[in-house]
Design an enzyme around this catalytic site. Structure first.
Site: not given
Ligand code: GAR
Length: 206
Positions: A14, A109
């Site tokens: 992200n 989220h």
């Molecule tokens: C993503 O899916 C985000 O929405 C989630 O962790 C992942 C991070 O991926 N966040 C949560 O669950 C927060 N409670 P990334 O490091 O590749 O962005």
């Protein structure tokens, strides 16, 4: 220019999506000032450096949450950050940090909040048997994944989904949604009434 600070703990996809959106001009008026990780092993740190972004590793090192968050807040202030984007930052923030950046912290989220807050949101959705899930960008307040919703996107949950296949479908939407939501907040063309965040008419910049 609005200076954005991104907090990560892991993969950082992200964060990359936001950085690419800024580079592509899809978040007008924004610049990524710094990417901060609380985990030395975060793959996102390497990706951020590859993108030429300023990075910082600020580990907890046995300190209290308030001390750790204080160091992060100081680093964000040193970079004159105005908007903090949590991108897979897997630690709860202290009330002191939230107060210091009130209304200026966003999180993404992987569920349609208020359903399935907390950890393993995709597995929670599958276990619950919902037919649709998705992702939510929200302002961060003192509640767990409970702040005002800025934007949501919906994906179907398929009968043969595993947490991983559902997570992949949601993640694709996260990357698009987060950039759109950040662009809205950076533009300032929104209002908050109670819990309701609404886009407002674009101001005439002439
Ligand atoms: C993503 O899916 C985000 O929405 C989630 O962790 C992942 C991070 O991926 N966040 C949560 O669950 C927060 N409670 P990334 O490091 O590749 O962005």
């Amino acid at each position: 220019m609005k200076r954005i600070g991104i907090l990560i703990s892991g993969r950082g996809s992200n964060m990359v999506a936001l950085a690419e959106a800024v580079s592509a001009g899809r978040i007008p008026g924004a610049v990524i000032a710094v990417v901060i990780s609380d985990q030395s092993s975060a793959a996102g740190l390497v990706r951020a450096r590859e993108l030429g972004l300023e990075t910082l590793l600020i580990e907890r090192r046995g300190r209290s949450r308030v001390e750790h968050d204080g160091e992060i807040a100081a680093a964000l202030r040193a970079q004159e950050v105005e908007l903090v984007c949590l991108a897979g930052y897997m630690r709860l923030l202290s009330p002191e940090f939230i107060e210091a950046f009130r209304g200026r912290i966003l999180n993404i989220h992987p569920s349609l909040l208020p359903s399935f807050p907390g950890l393993e949101a995709q597995a929670q959705a599958i276990r619950h048997g919902v037919k649709f899930s998705g992702c939510t960008v929200h302002f961060v307040d003192e509640t767990l994944d409970g702040g005002p919703v800025v934007a949501q996107a919906v994906v179907p949950v398929l009968d043969d989904d595993t947490p991983d296949t559902l997570a992949a479908r949601i993640l694709k939407e996260e990357h698009r949604l987060y950039a759109e939501a950040v662009a809205l907040i950076v533009s300032g063309n929104y209002s908050v009434a109670g819990r309701r965040v609404s886009a407002t008419a674009q101001e005439d910049k002439e």
